[in-house]
Motif scaffolding. Structure first.
Motif, PDB file in Angstrom:
ATOM      1  N   LEU A   1       5.058   8.898   1.269  1.00  0.00           N
ATOM      2  CA  LEU A   1       4.549   8.236   2.476  1.00  0.00           C
ATOM      3  C   LEU A   1       3.363   7.345   2.111  1.00  0.00           C
ATOM      4  O   LEU A   1       2.230   7.539   2.551  1.00  0.00           O
ATOM      5  CB  LEU A   1       4.155   9.284   3.511  1.00  0.00           C
ATOM      6  N   LYS A   2       3.637   6.343   1.292  1.00  0.00           N
ATOM      7  CA  LYS A   2       2.564   5.513   0.750  1.00  0.00           C
ATOM      8  C   LYS A   2       1.911   4.641   1.818  1.00  0.00           C
ATOM      9  O   LYS A   2       0.686   4.500   1.854  1.00  0.00           O
ATOM     10  CB  LYS A   2       3.113   4.641  -0.383  1.00  0.00           C
TER      11      LYS A   2
ATOM     12  N   TRP B   1      -4.638  -0.152  -0.684  1.00  0.00           N
ATOM     13  CA  TRP B   1      -4.660   1.175  -1.281  1.00  0.00           C
ATOM     14  C   TRP B   1      -3.307   1.587  -1.849  1.00  0.00           C
ATOM     15  O   TRP B   1      -3.144   2.734  -2.276  1.00  0.00           O
ATOM     16  CB  TRP B   1      -5.077   2.208  -0.228  1.00  0.00           C
ATOM     17  N   ILE B   2      -2.324   0.675  -1.872  1.00  0.00           N
ATOM     18  CA  ILE B   2      -0.951   1.051  -2.212  1.00  0.00           C
ATOM     19  C   ILE B   2      -0.547   0.456  -3.554  1.00  0.00           C
ATOM     20  O   ILE B   2      -0.873  -0.700  -3.860  1.00  0.00           O
ATOM     21  CB  ILE B   2       0.031   0.585  -1.107  1.00  0.00           C
TER      22      ILE B   2
ATOM     23  N   SER C   1      -0.198   6.844   4.064  1.00  0.00           N
ATOM     24  CA  SER C   1      -1.450   7.160   3.381  1.00  0.00           C
ATOM     25  C   SER C   1      -2.401   5.971   3.403  1.00  0.00           C
ATOM     26  O   SER C   1      -3.606   6.123   3.656  1.00  0.00           O
ATOM     27  CB  SER C   1      -1.173   7.585   1.937  1.00  0.00           C
ATOM     28  N   GLY C   2      -1.872   4.769   3.151  1.00  0.00           N
ATOM     29  CA  GLY C   2      -2.707   3.575   3.159  1.00  0.00           C
ATOM     30  C   GLY C   2      -3.310   3.305   4.521  1.00  0.00           C
ATOM     31  O   GLY C   2      -4.474   2.897   4.633  1.00  0.00           O
ATOM     32  N   ILE C   3      -2.552   3.543   5.577  1.00  0.00           N
ATOM     33  CA  ILE C   3      -3.059   3.318   6.940  1.00  0.00           C
ATOM     34  C   ILE C   3      -4.165   4.321   7.257  1.00  0.00           C
ATOM     35  O   ILE C   3      -5.198   3.952   7.840  1.00  0.00           O
ATOM     36  CB  ILE C   3      -1.915   3.413   7.957  1.00  0.00           C
ATOM     37  N   ILE C   4      -3.970   5.579   6.897  1.00  0.00           N
ATOM     38  CA  ILE C   4      -4.998   6.584   7.163  1.00  0.00           C
ATOM     39  C   ILE C   4      -6.268   6.258   6.378  1.00  0.00           C
ATOM     40  O   ILE C   4      -7.387   6.318   6.917  1.00  0.00           O
ATOM     41  CB  ILE C   4      -4.491   7.994   6.813  1.00  0.00           C
TER      42      ILE C   4
ATOM     43  N   ARG D   1       7.375  -1.222   9.426  1.00  0.00           N
ATOM     44  CA  ARG D   1       7.331  -0.652   8.079  1.00  0.00           C
ATOM     45  C   ARG D   1       7.164   0.867   8.127  1.00  0.00           C
ATOM     46  O   ARG D   1       7.755   1.590   7.327  1.00  0.00           O
ATOM     47  CB  ARG D   1       6.192  -1.288   7.281  1.00  0.00           C
ATOM     48  N   LEU D   2       6.358   1.348   9.062  1.00  0.00           N
ATOM     49  CA  LEU D   2       6.177   2.786   9.214  1.00  0.00           C
ATOM     50  C   LEU D   2       7.476   3.475   9.590  1.00  0.00           C
ATOM     51  O   LEU D   2       7.822   4.526   9.050  1.00  0.00           O
ATOM     52  CB  LEU D   2       5.126   3.067  10.290  1.00  0.00           C
TER      53      LEU D   2
END
Length: 456
Positions: free
Chosen positions: A310-311, A376-377, A314-317, A288-289
């Motif tokens: 870059l949703k 978070w997305i 952002s969610g991973i971070i 997905r990344l």
């Protein structure tokens, strides 16, 4: 109201050393075990008692009243030896003036230049990797973050030799920081070789930085970097009584530079290392990344306008910061007799809070131990109020947006070019330090061109 002595003491305290062995051996496990306490629990660092706040509500109460729960106590006193009286360590009486003076560094109009620096330095490091290379991940991420910060701080206005020397000196200070923080003050005053070496390196670092500050003041040039912003900043009008309405002195500027560098190097590097480790073990996330970063044109780097796209990144971070926050424990001191969680805390009581504990409570997040960036997305309902890795209130980290932006751009830059893989039998060791990072982490990178997929 219950007395301080009625707050339970965490199990496992040992004579003379208290809970220090548990914190040094496996801090995450020890801290998470304290979640069974709904309010407050006492831990001991050597013989010093510290009240640890275990609930989200009480943690917010501490964070939002920074006059009563001020920066101070034995841990902060040790940290001030190398950070100075900068924004992260200064008492309430100095904080508002310093924050107003530093705020221009992180204004949105400066971010376009910072993003250019970030993309340039990220590419300069990641382009040197070779297909199949096994990386010392934390080291590589620290190279990225230290290069980003020195260039953002000083632009091209200082020589590469000076930048390299600053990094060398600060790396020494950071390496000694944890040991000095837990060492009794009396031992730090002894003229041992280690103490003399630390004092000399710290003196050299501050002398070099003050030379640069003086030179920049004399030149009067604005290079669009941190230092220019610090030197041109003026304290805001309407400050509280007793605070001078002025800019920062040379010594204060040096304190801020050291604080920003130390706070923004190892912590961002640690977050990136944890995130890479997680994604290396999750092929679904990595696919997905790759799809997400491939949406950025191959001949460009993501700029400020593309960050919102870059949703997943952002969610991973964000999820990494929730589960593996390198900044893992924070200290405060009670300035006046007060009440917290139904207990009387006299002035001088040491108080601490821990993001790792709050973020992993089952009553804070659903399936709290599961790494799930999708929480978070796209309008997910997860409560961001309980994300405290950057603090909250007036003392929330001033560089949070800068650090998250850097982490997102680094992730995008890495996955545009590389695929990462776990290395079998490579042990991951959690380094006990002021910032918890996965030392010893080894990952293999594969060039996406070699795998028949796109790379920028």
């Amino acid at each position: 109201m219950k007395a301080l002595e009625s707050i339970p003491v965490a199990s496992g305290s040992l004579p003379l050393v208290g809970h220090l062995p548990h914190l040094m051996r496996d801090p995450y496990t020890f801290v998470k075990s304290l979640a069974e306490h709904d309010g407050l629990v006492q831990i001991r660092i050597a013989t010093k008692p510290i009240v640890l706040v275990c609930s989200p509500d009480l943690t917010r109460e501490v964070l939002l009243d920074d006059r009563t729960f001020d920066k101070g106590g034995p841990i902060i006193d040790r940290i001030r030896e190398f950070l100075g009286n900068g924004l992260a360590t200064c008492a309430h009486k100095d904080h508002r003036r310093q924050r107003r003076a530093i705020q221009p560094v992180f204004r949105s109009e400066r971010f376009a230049g910072y993003i250019d620096v970030m993309n340039e330095q990220i590419a300069a490091v990641t382009e040197t990797w070779a297909d199949g290379q096994i990386l010392d991940v934390q080291h590589e991420m620290e190279v990225i973050t230290s290069r980003v910060l020195t260039n953002a701080m000083f632009s091209n206005a200082i020589s590469s030799d000076r930048r390299a020397r600053i990094i060398e000196l600060i790396e020494f200070v950071m390496a000694a920081a944890t040991r000095r923080t837990i060492t009794p003050p009396a031992l730090l005053r002894l003229p041992t070789p280690a103490n003399r070496r630390f004092d000399e390196i710290n003196r050299q670092l501050r002398t070099l930085l003050e030379e640069i500050v003086v030179e920049r003041r004399v030149s009067g040039n604005d290079y669009g970097d941190f230092l220019s912003a610090l030197l041109t900043a003026e304290a805001a009008e309407g400050e509280s009584a007793g605070c001078e309405n002025r800019g920062l002195t040379n010594a204060e500027v040096v304190d801020q530079l050291v604080t920003i560098f130390i706070a923004g190097t190892e912590t961002v590097a640690g977050s990136l290392s944890w995130a890479l480790y997680v994604v290396a073990g999750r092929p679904d996330l990595q696919d997905r990344l790759h799809d997400e970063v491939d949406s950025v044109p191959a001949d460009s780097h993501p700029g400020h306008e593309r960050l919102r796209e870059l949703k997943l990144t952002s969610g991973i971070i964000t999820e990494t910061l929730r589960l593996h926050s390198p900044a893992w424990i924070f200290a405060r001191v009670v300035t006046v007799d007060t009440e917290l969680g139904g207990h009387h805390l006299p002035a001088g009581t040491s108080v601490a809070y821990c993001p790792h504990l709050i973020h992993r409570r089952s009553d804070t997040y659903d399936d709290a131990d599961r790494f799930d960036p999708d929480r978070w997305i796209d309008g997910a309902k997860s409560d961001r109020r309980n994300l405290i890795m950057f603090g909250a209130g007036a003392r929330k980290c001033i560089g949070d947006v800068f650090g998250q932006t850097e982490a997102m751009l680094a992730f995008a830059g890495i996955f545009a070019r590389w695929q990462v893989e776990l290395v079998p039998d490579a042990p991951l060791v959690l380094k006990p330090a002021l910032a918890l990072s996965p030392t010893g982490l080894r990952l293999r990178v594969r060039a996406r061109t070699a795998l028949g997929t796109r790379a920028s």
